[in-house]
Design a protein around this motif. Structure first.
Motif, PDB file in Angstrom:
ATOM      1  N   PRO A   5       0.837  -1.198   0.000  1.00 17.86           N
ATOM      2  CA  PRO A   5       0.000   0.000   0.000  1.00 17.86           C
ATOM      3  C   PRO A   5       0.870   1.246   0.000  1.00 17.86           C
ATOM      4  CG  PRO A   5       0.082  -0.974   2.192  1.00 17.86           C
ATOM      5  CD  PRO A   5       0.767  -1.930   1.264  1.00 17.86           C
ATOM      6  N   PRO A   6       0.342   2.360  -0.530  1.00 20.14           N
ATOM      7  CA  PRO A   6       1.137   3.587  -0.531  1.00 20.14           C
ATOM      8  C   PRO A   6       1.338   4.117   0.880  1.00 20.14           C
ATOM      9  CG  PRO A   6      -1.112   4.041  -1.202  1.00 20.14           C
ATOM     10  CD  PRO A   6      -0.991   2.548  -1.111  1.00 20.14           C
ATOM     11  N   LEU A   7       2.291   5.010   1.034  1.00 23.05           N
ATOM     12  CA  LEU A   7       2.464   5.668   2.323  1.00 23.05           C
ATOM     13  C   LEU A   7       1.227   6.512   2.620  1.00 23.05           C
ATOM     14  CD1 LEU A   7       6.175   6.879   2.044  1.00 23.05           C
ATOM     15  CD2 LEU A   7       5.309   4.850   3.195  1.00 23.05           C
ATOM     16  N   SER A   8       0.777   6.466   3.840  1.00 27.48           N
ATOM     17  CA  SER A   8      -0.395   7.236   4.259  1.00 27.48           C
ATOM     18  C   SER A   8       0.043   8.212   5.344  1.00 27.48           C
ATOM     19  CB  SER A   8      -1.495   6.310   4.785  1.00 27.48           C
ATOM     20  OG  SER A   8      -1.903   5.391   3.785  1.00 27.48           O
ATOM     21  N   PRO A   9       0.406   9.430   4.948  1.00 27.46           N
ATOM     22  CA  PRO A   9       0.974  10.372   5.917  1.00 27.46           C
ATOM     23  C   PRO A   9       0.033  10.679   7.083  1.00 27.46           C
ATOM     24  CG  PRO A   9       1.314  11.139   3.666  1.00 27.46           C
ATOM     25  CD  PRO A   9       0.359   9.989   3.597  1.00 27.46           C
ATOM     26  N   THR A  10       0.601  10.736   8.266  1.00 23.18           N
ATOM     27  CA  THR A  10      -0.093  11.197   9.466  1.00 23.18           C
ATOM     28  C   THR A  10       0.307  12.659   9.687  1.00 23.18           C
ATOM     29  OG1 THR A  10       1.733  10.589  10.926  1.00 23.18           O
ATOM     30  CG2 THR A  10       0.108   8.866  10.423  1.00 23.18           C
ATOM     31  N   PRO A  11      -0.331  13.353  10.622  1.00 19.02           N
ATOM     32  CA  PRO A  11       0.112  14.727  10.897  1.00 19.02           C
ATOM     33  C   PRO A  11       1.596  14.813  11.211  1.00 19.02           C
ATOM     34  CG  PRO A  11      -2.010  14.332  11.938  1.00 19.02           C
ATOM     35  CD  PRO A  11      -1.556  13.003  11.378  1.00 19.02           C
ATOM     36  N   ARG A  12       2.150  13.779  11.843  1.00 22.22           N
ATOM     37  CA  ARG A  12       3.560  13.807  12.216  1.00 22.22           C
ATOM     38  C   ARG A  12       4.467  13.489  11.024  1.00 22.22           C
ATOM     39  NH1 ARG A  12       3.783  11.193  17.238  1.00 22.22           N
ATOM     40  NH2 ARG A  12       2.961   9.402  16.105  1.00 22.22           N
ATOM     41  N   SER A  13       4.021  12.637  10.121  1.00 24.22           N
ATOM     42  CA  SER A  13       4.893  12.219   9.020  1.00 24.22           C
ATOM     43  C   SER A  13       4.616  12.962   7.713  1.00 24.22           C
ATOM     44  CB  SER A  13       4.756  10.710   8.783  1.00 24.22           C
ATOM     45  OG  SER A  13       3.447  10.386   8.348  1.00 24.22           O
ATOM     46  N   THR A  14       3.712  13.924   7.739  1.00 22.27           N
ATOM     47  CA  THR A  14       3.432  14.702   6.531  1.00 22.27           C
ATOM     48  C   THR A  14       4.586  15.659   6.243  1.00 22.27           C
ATOM     49  OG1 THR A  14       1.044  14.592   6.850  1.00 22.27           O
ATOM     50  CG2 THR A  14       1.872  16.378   5.464  1.00 22.27           C
ATOM     51  N   THR A  20       6.858  19.212  -2.435  1.00 26.70           N
ATOM     52  CA  THR A  20       6.929  18.612  -3.765  1.00 26.70           C
ATOM     53  C   THR A  20       7.978  17.508  -3.846  1.00 26.70           C
ATOM     54  OG1 THR A  20       8.486  20.334  -4.478  1.00 26.70           O
ATOM     55  CG2 THR A  20       6.134  20.720  -4.893  1.00 26.70           C
ATOM     56  N   ARG A  21       8.856  17.440  -2.852  1.00 26.37           N
ATOM     57  CA  ARG A  21       9.886  16.398  -2.835  1.00 26.37           C
ATOM     58  C   ARG A  21       9.419  15.137  -2.120  1.00 26.37           C
ATOM     59  NH1 ARG A  21      14.834  20.503  -1.155  1.00 26.37           N
ATOM     60  NH2 ARG A  21      14.698  21.818  -3.034  1.00 26.37           N
ATOM     61  N   ALA A  22       8.238  15.163  -1.552  1.00 29.55           N
ATOM     62  CA  ALA A  22       7.719  14.002  -0.842  1.00 29.55           C
ATOM     63  C   ALA A  22       7.386  12.885  -1.823  1.00 29.55           C
ATOM     64  CB  ALA A  22       6.489  14.379  -0.035  1.00 29.55           C
ATOM     65  N   ARG A  23       7.586  11.651  -1.399  1.00 25.51           N
ATOM     66  CA  ARG A  23       7.227  10.478  -2.181  1.00 25.51           C
ATOM     67  C   ARG A  23       6.191   9.675  -1.398  1.00 25.51           C
ATOM     68  NH1 ARG A  23       9.797  13.322  -5.011  1.00 25.51           N
ATOM     69  NH2 ARG A  23      11.584  12.777  -6.349  1.00 25.51           N
ATOM     70  N   THR A  24       5.235   9.117  -2.120  1.00 29.23           N
ATOM     71  CA  THR A  24       4.176   8.359  -1.446  1.00 29.23           C
ATOM     72  C   THR A  24       4.182   6.885  -1.810  1.00 29.23           C
ATOM     73  OG1 THR A  24       2.608   8.901  -3.226  1.00 29.23           O
ATOM     74  CG2 THR A  24       2.680  10.394  -1.314  1.00 29.23           C
ATOM     75  N   ASP A  25       5.082   6.486  -2.687  1.00 26.78           N
ATOM     76  CA  ASP A  25       5.183   5.080  -3.073  1.00 26.78           C
ATOM     77  C   ASP A  25       5.987   4.333  -2.008  1.00 26.78           C
ATOM     78  OD1 ASP A  25       5.636   2.605  -4.208  1.00 26.78           O
ATOM     79  OD2 ASP A  25       5.985   3.411  -6.214  1.00 26.78           O
ATOM     80  N   VAL A 104      21.809  20.118  -1.331  1.00 29.26           N
ATOM     81  CA  VAL A 104      22.300  18.770  -1.609  1.00 29.26           C
ATOM     82  C   VAL A 104      21.185  17.980  -2.284  1.00 29.26           C
ATOM     83  CG1 VAL A 104      24.004  18.647   0.253  1.00 29.26           C
ATOM     84  CG2 VAL A 104      21.653  17.925   0.692  1.00 29.26           C
ATOM     85  N   ASN A 105      21.578  17.075  -3.160  1.00 31.20           N
ATOM     86  CA  ASN A 105      20.644  16.073  -3.655  1.00 31.20           C
ATOM     87  C   ASN A 105      20.686  14.900  -2.688  1.00 31.20           C
ATOM     88  OD1 ASN A 105      19.793  17.535  -5.851  1.00 31.20           O
ATOM     89  ND2 ASN A 105      21.239  16.587  -7.290  1.00 31.20           N
ATOM     90  N   TYR A 106      19.536  14.395  -2.326  1.00 26.75           N
ATOM     91  CA  TYR A 106      19.489  13.401  -1.259  1.00 26.75           C
ATOM     92  C   TYR A 106      18.247  12.525  -1.390  1.00 26.75           C
ATOM     93  CZ  TYR A 106      15.956  16.528   0.648  1.00 26.75           C
ATOM     94  OH  TYR A 106      14.826  17.296   0.791  1.00 26.75           O
ATOM     95  N   ARG A 107      18.285  11.415  -0.653  1.00 26.14           N
ATOM     96  CA  ARG A 107      17.125  10.555  -0.432  1.00 26.14           C
ATOM     97  C   ARG A 107      17.048  10.325   1.072  1.00 26.14           C
ATOM     98  NH1 ARG A 107      19.525   5.783  -2.810  1.00 26.14           N
ATOM     99  NH2 ARG A 107      21.402   7.066  -2.691  1.00 26.14           N
ATOM    100  N   CYS A 108      15.896  10.534   1.653  1.00 22.56           N
ATOM    101  CA  CYS A 108      15.777  10.433   3.113  1.00 22.56           C
ATOM    102  C   CYS A 108      14.461   9.768   3.500  1.00 22.56           C
ATOM    103  CB  CYS A 108      15.858  11.829   3.725  1.00 22.56           C
ATOM    104  SG  CYS A 108      15.735  11.832   5.536  1.00 22.56           S
ATOM    105  N   ALA A 109      14.551   8.832   4.431  1.00 18.81           N
ATOM    106  CA  ALA A 109      13.364   8.188   4.998  1.00 18.81           C
ATOM    107  C   ALA A 109      13.311   8.498   6.493  1.00 18.81           C
ATOM    108  CB  ALA A 109      13.411   6.676   4.788  1.00 18.81           C
ATOM    109  N   ASP A 160       7.666  -0.814  13.370  1.00 22.58           N
ATOM    110  CA  ASP A 160       6.733  -0.920  12.253  1.00 22.58           C
ATOM    111  C   ASP A 160       6.896   0.271  11.317  1.00 22.58           C
ATOM    112  OD1 ASP A 160       3.928  -0.527  10.901  1.00 22.58           O
ATOM    113  OD2 ASP A 160       3.922  -2.574  11.670  1.00 22.58           O
ATOM    114  N   LEU A 161       6.759   0.030  10.016  1.00 25.80           N
ATOM    115  CA  LEU A 161       6.934   1.083   9.020  1.00 25.80           C
ATOM    116  C   LEU A 161       5.613   1.743   8.630  1.00 25.80           C
ATOM    117  CD1 LEU A 161       9.563  -0.570   6.630  1.00 25.80           C
ATOM    118  CD2 LEU A 161       9.950   1.169   8.394  1.00 25.80           C
ATOM    119  N   ALA A 162       4.598   1.598   9.467  1.00 24.52           N
ATOM    120  CA  ALA A 162       3.285   2.160   9.123  1.00 24.52           C
ATOM    121  C   ALA A 162       3.323   3.679   9.015  1.00 24.52           C
ATOM    122  CB  ALA A 162       2.246   1.731  10.161  1.00 24.52           C
ATOM    123  N   GLU A 163       4.101   4.339   9.880  1.00 24.16           N
ATOM    124  CA  GLU A 163       4.135   5.806   9.899  1.00 24.16           C
ATOM    125  C   GLU A 163       5.505   6.278   9.431  1.00 24.16           C
ATOM    126  OE1 GLU A 163       2.985   9.521  12.881  1.00 24.16           O
ATOM    127  OE2 GLU A 163       3.317   7.526  13.694  1.00 24.16           O
TER     128      GLU A 163
END
Length: 226
Positions: A5-14, A20-25, A104-109, A160-163
């Motif tokens: 399932p796609p990422l489902s942002p919460t108020p904390r993880s939005t 525009t740099r956010a990813r939801t996949d 910087v160009n970056y990828r961050c989780a 858990d990676l839910a959030e």
């Protein structure tokens, strides 16, 4: 075939700043985590924030972390307090025409949640296998497994990676139109982490060969197409 399932942002993880740099996949979350070796775990200890570099491994939608059972930080995290875990890759330095737009160009989780102590013996071994394979693929089957004493001294925790959120920046500088006629050089200096030549332990027998699990990893990482 099932898909995550796609990422489902919460108020904390939005992602708000640079949204525009956010990813939801969710696959992009997996990719950022799976490409890393060390993350940073943030906990509150004795009323103050503490951020520690931490090894990890992923199985499905669970991250496994580990450390000494005597570590105060892990004891605090295992007590039900909320934590934050991040993994960041810096892919390039962005040179701009103005100091303001250097970047910087970056990828961050970023993962939010509660660490759960893993007590089931089979899952503990699964978590330690995930950690070992994240760091050194192929080593779990090649090395000696943890013995009872080592297992007793090691805390394994699940997150858990839910959030979670993922943010990525790519491309050239975003200079203001008014600065485009400046002669200052602008562009991207790519940064890559690549393995060097394996350095054998001096206690190995003379002539010991580098195993394929190490040699192939070096070749794969150093390949121009990697």
């Amino acid at each position: 075939m099932t898909t995550a399932p796609p990422l489902s942002p919460t108020p904390r993880s939005t992602v708000r700043r640079g949204a525009t740099r956010a990813r939801t996949d969710r696959a992009e979350l997996y990719a950022v985590l799976d490409a890393g070796l060390v993350g940073h775990l943030a906990v509150v200890l004795d009323g103050a924030p503490l951020v520690l570099p931490t090894g990890y491994g992923r199985r499905g939608d669970t991250l496994y972390l580990h450390g000494s059972t005597g570590a105060a930080s892990l004891r605090a995290a295992a007590g039900g307090a909320r934590v934050c875990f991040t993994v960041t890759h810096v892919d390039g330095v962005v040179y701009a025409r103005s100091a303001f737009h250097h970047s910087v160009n970056y990828r961050c989780a970023v993962v939010h949640g509660v660490l759960t102590p893993v007590t089931d013996p089979a899952e503990r071994l699964l978590g330690l296998e995930a950690l070992t394979e994240q760091l050194a693929p192929g080593s779990w089957s090649a090395a000696r497994r943890p013995d009872r004493k080592e297992l007793a001294a090691t805390a394994v925790l699940a997150l858990d990676l839910a959030e979670a959120s993922v943010k990525v920046r790519t491309g050239p500088p975003g200079d203001d139109d008014a600065d485009l006629d400046r002669s200052t050089w602008a562009g991207v200096l790519p940064l890559r982490t690549v393995p060097g030549e394996p350095e054998p332990c001096p206690l190995l027998p003379a002539g010991a060969q580098v195993p394929a699990r190490v040699r192939n990893r070096v070749l794969r990482r150093l390949s121009p197409s990697a």
